[in-house]
Enzyme design. Structure first.
Site, PDB file in Angstrom:
ATOM      1  N   GLU A   1      36.873 101.187 113.847  1.00 36.98           N
ATOM      2  CA  GLU A   1      36.398 101.872 115.050  1.00 36.98           C
ATOM      3  C   GLU A   1      35.889 103.261 114.660  1.00 36.98           C
ATOM      4  O   GLU A   1      36.627 104.073 114.115  1.00 36.98           O
ATOM      5  CB  GLU A   1      37.541 102.006 116.069  1.00 36.98           C
ATOM      6  CG  GLU A   1      37.090 102.684 117.337  1.00 36.98           C
ATOM      7  CD  GLU A   1      38.175 102.736 118.406  1.00 36.98           C
ATOM      8  OE1 GLU A   1      39.255 103.274 118.147  1.00 36.98           O
ATOM      9  OE2 GLU A   1      37.915 102.227 119.516  1.00 36.98           O
TER      10      GLU A   1
ATOM     11  N   GLY B   1      44.939 105.256 123.639  1.00 35.28           N
ATOM     12  CA  GLY B   1      44.546 106.054 122.478  1.00 35.28           C
ATOM     13  C   GLY B   1      44.330 105.163 121.276  1.00 35.28           C
ATOM     14  O   GLY B   1      43.935 103.998 121.410  1.00 35.28           O
ATOM     15  N   SER B   2      44.629 105.701 120.100  1.00 37.96           N
ATOM     16  CA  SER B   2      44.338 104.971 118.867  1.00 37.96           C
ATOM     17  C   SER B   2      45.339 103.833 118.652  1.00 37.96           C
ATOM     18  O   SER B   2      46.495 103.914 119.065  1.00 37.96           O
ATOM     19  CB  SER B   2      44.385 105.923 117.681  1.00 37.96           C
ATOM     20  OG  SER B   2      45.677 106.481 117.551  1.00 37.96           O
ATOM     21  N   THR B   3      44.878 102.793 117.979  1.00 35.61           N
ATOM     22  CA  THR B   3      45.756 101.672 117.650  1.00 35.61           C
ATOM     23  C   THR B   3      46.890 102.150 116.749  1.00 35.61           C
ATOM     24  O   THR B   3      48.045 101.722 116.900  1.00 35.61           O
ATOM     25  CB  THR B   3      44.923 100.559 116.982  1.00 35.61           C
ATOM     26  OG1 THR B   3      44.045 100.017 117.987  1.00 35.61           O
ATOM     27  CG2 THR B   3      45.788  99.436 116.442  1.00 35.61           C
ATOM     28  N   GLU B   4      46.577 103.085 115.866  1.00 31.65           N
ATOM     29  CA  GLU B   4      47.594 103.630 114.958  1.00 31.65           C
ATOM     30  C   GLU B   4      48.757 104.255 115.745  1.00 31.65           C
ATOM     31  O   GLU B   4      49.931 103.940 115.513  1.00 31.65           O
ATOM     32  CB  GLU B   4      46.886 104.695 114.106  1.00 31.65           C
ATOM     33  CG  GLU B   4      47.694 105.354 113.061  1.00 31.65           C
ATOM     34  CD  GLU B   4      46.968 106.604 112.518  1.00 31.65           C
ATOM     35  OE1 GLU B   4      45.826 106.899 112.951  1.00 31.65           O
ATOM     36  OE2 GLU B   4      47.572 107.275 111.678  1.00 31.65           O
TER      37      GLU B   4
ATOM     38  N   CYS C   1      36.464 103.199 124.264  1.00 29.18           N
ATOM     39  CA  CYS C   1      37.213 102.157 123.562  1.00 29.18           C
ATOM     40  C   CYS C   1      36.431 100.841 123.601  1.00 29.18           C
ATOM     41  O   CYS C   1      36.578 100.004 122.728  1.00 29.18           O
ATOM     42  CB  CYS C   1      38.595 102.010 124.157  1.00 29.18           C
ATOM     43  SG  CYS C   1      38.580 102.039 125.938  1.00 29.18           S
TER      44      CYS C   1
ATOM     45  N   LYS D   1      51.457 113.252 129.770  1.00 31.51           N
ATOM     46  CA  LYS D   1      51.133 114.104 128.608  1.00 31.51           C
ATOM     47  C   LYS D   1      49.633 113.950 128.327  1.00 31.51           C
ATOM     48  O   LYS D   1      49.200 112.974 127.722  1.00 31.51           O
ATOM     49  CB  LYS D   1      51.965 113.645 127.409  1.00 31.51           C
ATOM     50  CG  LYS D   1      52.277 114.718 126.389  1.00 31.51           C
ATOM     51  CD  LYS D   1      51.087 115.314 125.676  1.00 31.51           C
ATOM     52  CE  LYS D   1      50.576 114.473 124.533  1.00 31.51           C
ATOM     53  NZ  LYS D   1      49.309 115.053 123.974  1.00 31.51           N
TER      54      LYS D   1
ATOM     55  N   GLU E   1      46.615 100.626 125.768  1.00 28.48           N
ATOM     56  CA  GLU E   1      45.172 100.355 125.834  1.00 28.48           C
ATOM     57  C   GLU E   1      44.573 101.080 124.640  1.00 28.48           C
ATOM     58  O   GLU E   1      44.548 102.310 124.597  1.00 28.48           O
ATOM     59  CB  GLU E   1      44.634 100.866 127.177  1.00 28.48           C
ATOM     60  CG  GLU E   1      43.336 100.215 127.572  1.00 28.48           C
ATOM     61  CD  GLU E   1      42.173 101.116 127.269  1.00 28.48           C
ATOM     62  OE1 GLU E   1      41.578 100.944 126.186  1.00 28.48           O
ATOM     63  OE2 GLU E   1      41.868 101.981 128.095  1.00 28.48           O
TER      64      GLU E   1
ATOM     65  N   GLY F   1      49.359 103.769 118.913  1.00 31.20           N
ATOM     66  CA  GLY F   1      49.921 102.704 119.751  1.00 31.20           C
ATOM     67  C   GLY F   1      51.068 101.993 119.045  1.00 31.20           C
ATOM     68  O   GLY F   1      52.103 101.680 119.658  1.00 31.20           O
TER      69      GLY F   1
END
Ligand code: NAI
Ligand code: MG
Length: 505
Positions: A407, A253-256, A309, A199, A275, A258
């Site tokens: 970030e 992608g974003s930690t959120e 990142c 995706k 990651e 993730g």
């Protein structure tokens, strides 16, 4: 296609590619999304539409997972001998190189990055990882293990391990390195014998789709091994992460998001690799080659417009050299030519989207109002539709400011001097973040550099360099920067299951 794109002369294949509505790739066929929905892709340098893509959703993900499941369960890919599989993976690397010009142009038009950098870095690294991984196809090995078994003292056993493909993998990738992130993920999955539903990010689906066309046209993969579903994160990414017939999800992608992926994956306890974000320090000692450190620290934050990142977004320079370093980086920042990525004189393109423009310009304003001092940049401009933010250097920053803690993912550097001699104290300041992706240390003293490298809680430490990537180097994060590693032979563990077999002799 919008006429503005024709201001740049584009490769014929790019023009043809952009003129067609892009479809989903499921079970070896190009298909519309079931609901017939589409979304538009823009050129971030102009804000104008350059392509239309199918917007996949749950029912499309279901079809793609069914195709990948069938291809895996029928052993359509796994039964190909490892040497043949390796040749196919290698061939994809060669095909990428053969299409360098068009892939670089698509990457530049879609993401905004300078076209020459897209060719020299993104495309070159993408072909390289396919070739690196291809060699592993014949080297995914188990071990023989001598066992003792105290409760059967008379028996003799032969025990060994097998590394088997984890199965169907869902791969969700971001927009900062669209082709390269597809390459990191596809190359290992194919090498390990997995089947795939990819995706791409909705901001930048084009290069992954073109790569899929190239692979499809070459006729080198059995049907269902690779499936690509474009669409929005919540509509196409979320059902892929939650799907009960997916064995593993790999996310960048974003930690959120993730964290959302881990929750979605809990339903069938699929394997997860993540990651995520970073807030990486660049630490410069007074004994460093200061000119090299200045150039390196500038590139650490400004490469890819800070949309990395592992961007070196927190500069820690010793007080003895702080002014010189901050001035040097600011001078570089002020001289960087910002413009459309397809203009060959451009050194820094636009940010990828209006969302990122709003986010990054918001951080610049928050830095100013929190008392940060702007040494360079601080300007941003979307008046003509492009999302341009000028390379920015903040001094007078401290650990409590949001620009230092969070970030930003844009070309914004937060500089702070340090006075400590004690490496533990320096490491404590460097580690004062929820993230742990990367760091760079600049010093000519090998003891200082190696000792500090050992104390930094991050998945990558560079010494006297930054942003050095290679297909053979594992990459990933400590703390909230993620789970597991991409690249190197380490990533093969994330795409294989280990089976212990014991024979009673
Ligand atoms: P994001 O994490 O939302 O997007 C990354 C991928 O996840 C995209 O393919 C997206 O469609 C997908 N996605 C979004 N929501 C999802 C969900 N609920 N379930 C499954 N998949 C989902 O990142 P976004 O919103 O584009 O950028 C926001 C921030 O994230 C950036 O400002 C940056 O700080 C960070 N980021 C970090 C990256 C990295 O390389 N570590 C890459 C991109 C963004
Ligand atoms: Mg998002």
């Amino acid at each position: 296609m919008d006429a503005s794109i024709l201001n740049y002369s584009v490769n014929d294949n790019v023009a043809k590619f952009l003129s067609q509505t892009k479809k989903l790739y499921i079970n070896g066929d190009w298909v519309d999304s079931k609901a017939g929905k589409t979304f538009e892709v823009e050129d971030p340098a102009t804000g104008k539409k350059i392509a239309t893509c199918s917007a996949g959703a749950e029912e499309d993900i279901n079809l793609a997972v069914t195709a990948a499941r069938k291809a895996f369960d029928s052993n359509r890919w796994g039964s190909i001998p490892p040497n043949e599989r390796g040749k196919i993976v290698w061939k994809i690397g060669d095909l990428i190189d053969e299409h360098t010009e068009e892939l670089a142009q698509l990457e530049s038009l879609d993401n905004g990055k300078p076209v020459a950098i897209a060719g020299a870095a993104d495309v070159a690294l993408s072909s390289d990882i396919f070739r690196y991984m291809a060699g592993w196809a014949t080297k995914i090995e188990g071990e023989t293990i001598p066992i003792s078994v105290p409760y059967t003292p008379e028996a003799q056993y032969h025990s060994y391990t097998l590394r088997e493909p984890v199965g169907v993998v869902g791969q969700i990738i971001p927009w900062n390195f669209p082709l390269l992130m597809a390459a990191w993920k596809l190359s290992v999955a194919l090498t390990a014998g997995c089947t795939i539903v990819l995706k791409p990010a909705e901001q930048t689906p084009l290069s992954a789709l073109r790569l899929t066309e190239i692979i499809n046209d070459a006729g080198i993969l059995p049907e269902g091994v690779l499936n690509v579903v474009t669409g929005l994160g919540e509509e196409a990414g979320a059902p892929l992460a939650a799907h009960p017939h997916v064995d593993k999800v790999a996310f960048t992608g974003s930690t959120e998001v993730g964290k959302l992926i881990t929750q979605a994956a809990a339903g069938n306890l699929k394997k997860v690799s993540l990651e995520l974000g970073g807030k990486s320090p660049t630490i410069i000692f007074p004994d460093a080659d200061v000119d090299a450190a200045i150039a390196g620290a500038a590139s650490a934050i400004f490469f890819n417009h800070g949309q990395c990142c592992c961007a070196g977004s927190r500069l820690m320079a010793h007080e003895k050299i702080f002014d010189k370093v901050a001035e040097g980086i600011s001078k570089i920042a002020s001289n960087i030519k910002v413009g459309p990525g397809m203009d060959t004189s451009t050194e820094m393109g636009p940010l990828v989207s209006n969302e990122q423009f709003q986010k990054v310009s918001g951080y610049i304003e928050s830095g100013k109002s929190d008392g940060g001092e702007i040494l360079a940049g601080g300007k941003y401009d979307n008046s003509e539709g492009g999302h341009f933010v000028h390379p920015t250097v903040f001094a007078k920053t401290n650990a409590d400011m949001s620009i230092v803690k969070e970030e930003i993912f844009g070309p914004v550097l937060c500089a702070q001097p340090f006075s400590d001699q004690d490496l533990d104290k320096i490491a404590e300041a460097a580690n004062n973040t929820n993230y742990g992706l990367a760091a760079s240390v600049w010093s000519k003293d090998i003891s200082t550099a190696h000792k500090l490298a050992g104390k930094i809680r991050a998945g990558t430490v560079w010494i006297n360099c930054h942003n050095i990537f290679d297909a053979s180097l594992p990459f990933g994060g400590y703390k909230e920067s993620g789970w597991g590693r991409e690249m190197g032979h380490e990533v093969l563990h994330a795409y294989t299951e280990l089976k212990a077999v014991t024979v009673n002799l």
